[in-house]
Write a protein that holds these residues in place. Structure first.
Motif, short mmCIF file in Angstrom:
data_model
loop_
_atom_site.label_atom_id
_atom_site.label_comp_id
_atom_site.label_asym_id
_atom_site.label_seq_id
_atom_site.Cartn_x
_atom_site.Cartn_y
_atom_site.Cartn_z
N ASN A 8 0.84 -1.20 0.00
CA ASN A 8 0.00 0.00 0.00
C ASN A 8 0.88 1.26 0.00
O ASN A 8 2.10 1.18 0.01
N ASP A 10 1.56 3.42 2.20
CA ASP A 10 2.45 3.64 3.35
C ASP A 10 3.81 3.00 3.14
O ASP A 10 4.82 3.49 3.65
N LEU A 13 5.72 5.42 1.04
CA LEU A 13 5.46 6.84 1.27
C LEU A 13 6.74 7.62 1.58
O LEU A 13 6.96 8.72 1.08
N TYR A 14 7.59 7.01 2.41
CA TYR A 14 8.82 7.69 2.80
C TYR A 14 9.68 7.97 1.57
O TYR A 14 10.18 9.08 1.38
N THR A 17 8.33 10.63 -0.65
CA THR A 17 8.56 11.98 -0.13
C THR A 17 9.98 12.44 -0.41
O THR A 17 10.23 13.64 -0.61
N TYR A 216 0.13 -1.80 13.76
CA TYR A 216 0.34 -1.05 12.53
C TYR A 216 1.17 0.20 12.79
O TYR A 216 2.03 0.58 12.00
N LEU A 220 4.63 1.46 11.07
CA LEU A 220 4.83 2.79 10.48
C LEU A 220 6.11 3.44 11.01
O LEU A 220 6.86 4.07 10.27
N ASN A 224 10.15 4.53 8.83
CA ASN A 224 11.10 5.65 8.80
C ASN A 224 12.52 5.12 8.63
O ASN A 224 13.30 5.63 7.83
N ASP B 199 -4.96 13.34 -0.37
CA ASP B 199 -4.83 11.88 -0.39
C ASP B 199 -5.69 11.24 0.70
O ASP B 199 -6.34 10.23 0.48
N PHE B 245 -7.31 4.21 9.05
CA PHE B 245 -6.04 4.47 9.73
C PHE B 245 -4.87 4.00 8.87
O PHE B 245 -3.85 4.67 8.77
N THR B 246 -5.06 2.82 8.25
CA THR B 246 -3.94 2.29 7.46
C THR B 246 -3.79 3.04 6.14
O THR B 246 -2.84 2.82 5.42
N LYS B 247 -4.75 3.88 5.80
CA LYS B 247 -4.64 4.61 4.53
C LYS B 247 -4.43 6.11 4.72
O LYS B 247 -4.50 6.86 3.76
N THR B 249 -1.87 7.58 6.51
CA THR B 249 -0.53 7.99 6.94
C THR B 249 -0.02 9.05 5.96
O THR B 249 -0.21 8.92 4.76
N ILE B 250 0.60 10.06 6.49
CA ILE B 250 1.16 11.07 5.61
C ILE B 250 2.62 11.32 6.00
O ILE B 250 3.03 10.99 7.11
N SER B 251 3.37 11.89 5.08
CA SER B 251 4.76 12.16 5.42
C SER B 251 4.93 13.66 5.62
O SER B 251 4.35 14.47 4.90
N LYS B 253 7.88 16.78 6.51
CA LYS B 253 9.32 17.05 6.59
C LYS B 253 9.63 17.75 7.90
O LYS B 253 8.97 18.74 8.25
N SER B 256 14.75 16.77 11.43
CA SER B 256 15.59 15.57 11.37
C SER B 256 15.37 14.75 10.09
O SER B 256 15.88 13.67 9.95
N ILE B 258 12.52 13.14 7.26
CA ILE B 258 11.11 12.89 6.93
C ILE B 258 10.50 12.01 8.01
O ILE B 258 11.13 11.07 8.48
N ASP B 259 9.29 12.34 8.39
CA ASP B 259 8.58 11.52 9.38
C ASP B 259 7.26 11.06 8.79
O ASP B 259 6.57 11.83 8.13
N LEU B 260 6.92 9.80 9.05
CA LEU B 260 5.60 9.33 8.65
C LEU B 260 4.69 9.52 9.85
O LEU B 260 4.99 9.02 10.94
N SER B 262 0.65 9.39 11.47
CA SER B 262 -0.73 8.94 11.23
C SER B 262 -1.64 9.67 12.21
O SER B 262 -1.21 10.08 13.29
#
Lengths: 245, 1028
Positions: A8, A10, A13-14, A17, A216, A220, A224, B199, B245-247, B249-251, B253, B256, B258-260, B262
């Motif tokens: 998917n 996620d 995603l990293y 980006t 989950y 996630l 990273n 998204d 929740f599983t869809k 997630t965003i990133s 900046k 430090s 990039i961070d993901l 949710s």
């Protein structure tokens, strides 16, 4: 070019980006492909890939269309191991199929496709380089596991019972095995084109456990680290170094 | 003149608004003109004659003129303010708001001495009358008429502000059963791009596919609100949210890299959360700090203000009306408690529809007729048309049987549409409209009636939605009671069967013939063979064999005789079985040994006999057991026999024994020790366990089993004797028991008292009486323990207040009595005065002694007293409070009462008045043990409560579990947002203190880390030390 395959959004995603100069394409009008650069290397991102059938078709297509140096499959996996837990990062040392049975053909082993080896082994150098990349970003142990791949999501061990014997599954120690549903397809495609590949999976659940949001979240968090390590790997191996054995 | 608005209205002297204003100004001008004229004349005269007297007159007149003018201006302003602001503007605004929110009740203009307001009030009356008959509902989820502020042209997303403003209209537009309001909150301050948010919005659309989905975006991009107009099931909603929740997630900046990230997803569901509380519940839900959380509050129900159709025109959400019906899912052992539960649901329903009366009648198997079990009148609690406990009018039942619909209901919206025959009977009760549901028995006879009725001219006119809901509600109640009734009958049959088997000395067990596993067995076999268990092989469980018995009747086809236990020998046969089934019932017929000719059961009372008791004692001695023997001497056996006769008395004891054995798990056997004495044996038990059991036994001894109007109940002396003590043989012990009974001192060991022989302890067996006796004793000896638990300021640890704790100890159990129970029992028995006087006087004395010297100078600002609603129902309570405050000259807000959240919730409406009363005297209420489960902070504030004390759980383990710390922080933030002060209870170590004070320095705290509960001297010492 380097191909990254994810389940998917996620999963990749990293990396997405981090990419610059991104452009989008669609394969078979259905699958979004993002092409961009990381550390001066061109990266092709493929997401929403589910099952070995789809992964082998799409990876074959991309390999034929672009000049791909190596393939990395990133995703989530399940385990039945007592030593591997949710959130652990695993990389593949071997990929075998659990839903292939053509043993009625003379000389074909359980799990083997005629004309191919029983398992697909990622390149030794790629494994080493990946492990080296991870050591830069994480102190945690990265498990080198056998990936047992099938088109079936294993919610219970019942379907695997036929393959189990003496604490082993298809002769692989169960404690050192993870389960996914795309790695074998990637393996077949890469084997046909003689391209190295590796799979990096983060453990979501133990087989038999229900989906839990907390698990989950742990995955996630690990993405990273996976993202950083893969970016580093791309920058280090992206040049036309020889990766093939 | 201008002030006459405040006078009593006089209808004969009505003026128009123009006249009124004109007259006011007219008089004002006339007065000014007259005064000015006088002034000018005097001025001219003075200038002409230079007369000093004129100058003095002028000097007096000028200020007079100014004062009069100012007075006129003031009064005119006041009167105009009252007319134009307080009346015209405020009432009109409130009515507009009522119209917007579809409330049914409009307010009238109060200045009825002005004619124009009468005209306006007439118009309001007209609108009101229309509302009484109007029912508004929309045909589909269509937000066209809702003033939503769409962000884009595709009308997919709206602004969060318009979502918040129009949430009521949005919910009204949704016709479906339940609606979810979901918030996705990303970390505050995260740099979230519009692409990422898009998204997530796409993912939302992918997961929530239903029509009418609304997505609202906050300005800072960190919050997304979703309105899902249809929820099929809460579990499915949870699955949807987990998928989301599983869809989502965003990133982002960060410095430090990039961070993901949710989001935290919180959801509330209407109607479980009322519209007003949606946002506060969402905020509360966020305090749980879960990634995905659906919050369904445990709100209080049953308030008279919930009359939905009276207050609002929104009747679309039948789910709200039917929400309580879902509570009728568990049957209880006691059928009467089921009836009460059904009544609660019916009452709630009646309140929603604003129906006057309701009730449930059900067949009484003893009286053989349908009896009104419960009846209520929402307007006048004491007046119900059908009296509970009496026979329900059989003519009504007879006629209902004839006229009812196929679904067993009968609804008559007014007297005009009522069946003539039925009408004649209902006229006797003055019933004008109503609804009956006829609960049908299997043989089509009447098992019960569920009814809702209106009297006077009130009609029963509702739309089809409401009518459907009536059917659903009544059918549910009907089935609920039917099932309860069947369960009850089955239980009784089981008890009867057991008794018959005991009498006939027969037991049975059923096995699966394929594998010899025990499927079922009778209770009396369990008594003989305590180890028997379902699912275990019969040969193993009963005879300790490893394979089927060689002489098993199933193998040999012959009866066998087996020794089941030392005392029980039986003949086993399987003759009553049919060949078709795999399950075989084996009958065990007891064979009495020739040397044991005495009967082991008392066939009159259906309890074990004296000989069984002796045998049991022998066994206990053989197993070297220790424990207690409980003798129950019936002190009023003569009265009982006189009242009920021999048979009646035997029946009474049978019922009592059966209730005790079935409902008190600790008692398995009852023995008839002698004609007026029963006995239990408690092997391996402690004294306190036995006291707890006896408290329950006492309740059963006072139950009316015969229901023949006789009020004589069992009066028992409870003698508890330890065994084996020094008695080496059972016979010695029995001799000792005899001695205990015969030497009883009735002056000390009264009836309904427990006597524990071991330490010669006496107490009333009734818990209530016991607590009362402790209160009496404490009052007499003045040995109430009163302590003060200091509340400290987080910043300085200075004590700024204290909570008065009253303690009474149960010396025998060596524990403190539960304060809530203490207050409840005292309240029920008019002893609360004793406690409240004591606490109030204590507080007052404390203040008198140390108020000026210590409290004031050291900044000790408040004393709070724990109380519950009963406290405020005492006669003259508020006067008492007032007099104490005045007499002792207590500063404002020095005194406060702490009421638990649950108590506030269950008496919510009553507390509104209490709060008003206390406010008059500047006394605060603090919401104690706050969890947010029963009352939202909104509701707390509506009671004028500005402070909460959190439940200890909030602070417990915050130093070891980061999640709990996060929860607490969110609660503190949330309370701050709502303007409510928080006092944290249960701060027990330095780490917890540091964590809390590092987050919010100004928070108040209470806990062992600072101080234990202190007595006066310790308190003063602590104040001196910490407040310096």
């Amino acid at each position: 070019m380097i191909l990254l395959v994810g389940n998917n959004h996620d999963d990749v995603l990293y990396i997405e980006t981090r990419m610059t100069d991104k452009k989008e394409e669609y394969v078979y009008k259905k699958y979004k492909v993002v092409i961009g650069n990381i550390a001066s290397q061109t990266v092709v991102l493929l997401e929403n890939v589910y099952t070995n059938i789809i992964s082998s078709t799409l990876v074959s297509y991309i390999i034929e269309k672009y000049y791909i140096l190596f393939v990395i499959k990133i995703g989530k996996c399940l385990t039945a191991s007592k030593t591997i837990k949710n959130g652990d990062i695993t990389i593949s040392k071997k990929v075998i199929a659990s839903d292939v049975d053509v043993t009625d053909l003379q000389g074909t082993k359980l799990g083997q496709i005629p004309g191919f080896d029983l398992s697909f082994d990622p390149s030794y150098e790629l494994i080493n380089s990946t492990l080296n990349s991870f050591t830069k970003f994480s102190f945690a142990t990265i498990h080198e596991c056998t990936v047992v791949s099938s088109n079936v999501h294993h919610h219970t061990m019942e379907k695997l019972e036929e393959l189990l014997h003496d604490g082993k599954i298809l002769t692989e120690e169960i404690n050192n095995v993870v389960f996914d549903s795309e790695a074998y397809g990637v393996g077949v495609a890469c084997s046909m084109h003689d391209i190295p590949f590796i799979t990096i999976n983060v453990v979501l659940n133990h087989i038999g456990e229900k989906f839990a949001v907390n698990n989950y979240v742990r995955v996630l968090k690990q993405y990273n680290i996976v993202g950083k390590a893969v970016s580093n790997l791309i920058s280090e191996l992206g040049s036309n170094e020889v990766l093939r054995d | 003149m201008a002030d006459n608005l405040t006078n009593t209205p006089n209808k004969n002297k009505k003026v128009t608004l123009t006249n009124y204003i004109g007259r006011s100004f007219g008089w004002f001008l006339v007065t000014i003109v007259v005064l000015l004229t006088v002034l000018i004349v005097l001025g001219v005269v003075y200038l002409m004659y230079r007369n000093e007297a004129m100058l003095i007159t002028l000097a007096v007149l000028l200020p007079t003129l100014i004062v009069i003018s100012l007075l006129y201006i003031f009064y005119s302003y006041r009167s105009m303010y009252k007319i134009f602001y307080s009346t015209l503007y405020e009432k009109t605004l409130s009515n507009y708001e009522a119209l917007r929110t579809q409330k049914r009740t409009l307010e009238k203009y109060e200045l009825d001495q002005i004619e124009d307001f009468d005209i306006l009030n007439d118009k309001i009356n007209l609108i009101q009358r229309n509302f009484d008959n109007i029912q508004i509902y929309s045909s589909k989820t269509n937000y066209d008429k809702v003033p939503l502020d769409y962000i884009n042209k595709s009308k997919k997303t709206i602004t969060e502000k318009s979502f918040k403003d129009c949430i009521r209209e949005i919910i009204y537009c949704a016709q479906s059963y339940r609606n979810a309001i979901i918030s996705l909150t990303f970390e505050k301050g995260a740099d979230i791009t519009t692409t990422s948010i898009n998204d997530v919005c796409n993912a939302i659309h992918e997961i929530f596919k239903e029509r009418g989905l609304l997505i609202a975006l906050g300005e800072s991009n960190d919050t997304i609100m979703i309105f899902s107009p249809n929820i099929d099931s809460i579990s499915y909603l949870r699955e949807q949210l987990e998928a989301l929740f599983t869809k989502s997630t965003i990133s982002v900046k960060t410095i430090s890299g990039i961070d993901l990230i949710s989001p935290k997803i919180n959801a509330v569901i209407y109607p479980y959360t009322s519209i007003e509380e949606i946002y506060s519940d969402l905020l509360y839900s966020a305090t749980k700090n879960k990634d995905v959380n659906i919050y369904i509050p445990k709100r209080y129900n049953g308030s008279s203000n919930e009359s939905l159709l009276q207050n609002t025109m929104d009747i679309n959400n039948i789910s709200k009306i039917l929400s309580n019906v879902a509570n009728l899912h568990e049957t209880s052992i006691d059928f009467n408690s089921q009836i009460v539960k059904a009544e609660e649901v019916l009452k709630e329903y009646a309140a929603y529809l604003n129906v006057e009366e309701g009730g449930i009648a059900f067949f009484d198997r003893e009286k053989k007729h349908v009896t009104t079990r419960v009846a209520f009148n929402l307007n006048n609690k004491e007046k119900t048309s059908f009296i509970p406990g009496t026979q329900f009018n059989s003519k009504i039942i007879e006629k209902l049987d004839e006229v009812k619909d196929m679904d067993c209901t009968y609804l008559f919206s007014s007297r005009a549409s009522l069946n003539n025959e039925l009408g004649k009977t209902l006229d006797l009760y003055g019933i004008n409209s109503g609804f009956f549901y006829y609960i049908k028995n299997l043989d089509d006879t009447c098992l019960g009636i569920v009814y809702l009725i209106n009297k006077g001219n009130k009609t029963f006119e509702y739309n089809s939605y409401i009518k459907e809901s009536l059917l659903v509600m009544s059918i549910t109640i009907g089935y609920y009671l039917k099932i309860g009734n069947v369960h009850n009958q089955l239980d009784e049959m089981k008890v009867r069967e057991n008794n018959v088997m005991k009498l006939a000395n027969i037991a049975s067990y059923t096995i699966d013939k394929t594998n010899y596993e025990i499927v079922d067995f009778t209770d009396n076999l369990k008594e003989e063979m305590p180890n028997i268990e379902r699912g275990v092989k019969c040969y193993k469980s009963l005879f300790k064999y490893t394979a089927p018995c060689p002489e098993c009747p199933l193998i040999t086809k012959n009866k066998i005789i087996k020794q089941f236990s030392k005392t029980f020998k039986g003949e086993v046969s399987y003759s009553i079985n049919t060949k078709m089934s795999n399950y075989i019932e084996l009958i065990v017929r007891g064979i009495e040994n020739k040397d044991e000719s005495r009967n082991r059961f008392d066939s009159d009372l259906l309890v074990y006999s004296y000989y069984s008791f002796v045998e049991r004692l022998k066994n206990l001695y053989a197993s070297e057991s220790k424990g207690y023997i409980q003798l129950l001497s019936i002190d009023n056996i003569k009265d009982m026999i006189q009242a009920y006769g021999n048979e009646g008395f035997a029946f009474y004891i049978r019922c009592f024994a059966s209730e005790v054995v079935t409902k008190i798990p600790q008692i398995s056997d009852i023995y008839l020790y002698k004609d007026d004495t029963l006995a239990f044996i408690f092997p391996e038990s402690g004294k306190l366990d036995i006291i707890n059991v006896l408290e329950k036994v006492y309740e059963f001894s006072k139950k009316d089993y015969l229901r023949d109007g006789n009020d004589v109940r069992l009066c028992i002396g409870y003698e508890t004797v330890k065994y084996p003590q020094e008695f080496t043989r059972p016979t010695d012990l029995i001799r000792h028991l005899e001695k205990c009974i015969s030497e009883r001192d009735y002056n000390v060991f009264k009836t309904d008292y427990i006597h524990i022989e071991e330490n010669d302890f006496y107490r009333p067996v009734s818990r209530k009486e016991y607590i009362l006796s402790i209160i009496e004793q404490a009052h007499k000896n003045n040995n109430f323990i009163i302590k003060c638990q200091p509340v400290v300021k987080g910043s300085t640890k200075a004590i700024f207040g204290g909570e008065i704790l009253i303690r009474l100890s149960d010396d025998y159990a060596n524990t403190l009595l539960n304060t809530e129970e203490l207050i409840r029992v005292a309240g029920e028995n008019n002893k609360l005065n004793t406690i409240s006087d004591l606490v109030l006087n204590y507080t007052a004395n404390l203040f008198t002694q140390f108020g000026a010297s210590i409290f004031k100078s050291y900044g000790f600002e408040r004393i709070s007293i724990n109380a519950d609603y009963n406290y405020f129902t005492q006669e003259d309570f508020f006067n008492k409070v007032e007099s104490i405050i005045k007499t002792h000259n207590m500063p404002k807000n020095f005194l406060a009462f702490e009421i638990s959240e649950q108590n506030l919730a269950s008496n919510y409406e009553n507390f509104k008045e209490v709060s008003e009363q206390l406010k008059k005297h500047d006394v605060n209420i603090i919401c104690d043990q706050y969890t947010g489960e029963h009352l939202s902070l909104d509701k707390v504030r509506q009671l004028n409560i500005k402070e909460i004390k959190t439940q200890r759980d909030f602070v417990r383990d915050i130093d070891v579990q980061s999640e709990k710390y996060e929860n607490l922080k969110k609660l503190m933030d949330f309370a701050k947002e709502q303007g409510v002060t928080v006092t944290l209870l249960g701060v027990e170590n330095g780490q917890q203190y540091k964590l809390v004070s590092s987050y919010d320095k100004n928070i108040n705290m209470q806990g062992y880390y600072f101080h234990h509960a202190l007595d006066v001297n310790e308190l003063l010492e602590a104040i001196r030390k910490s407040n310096n």
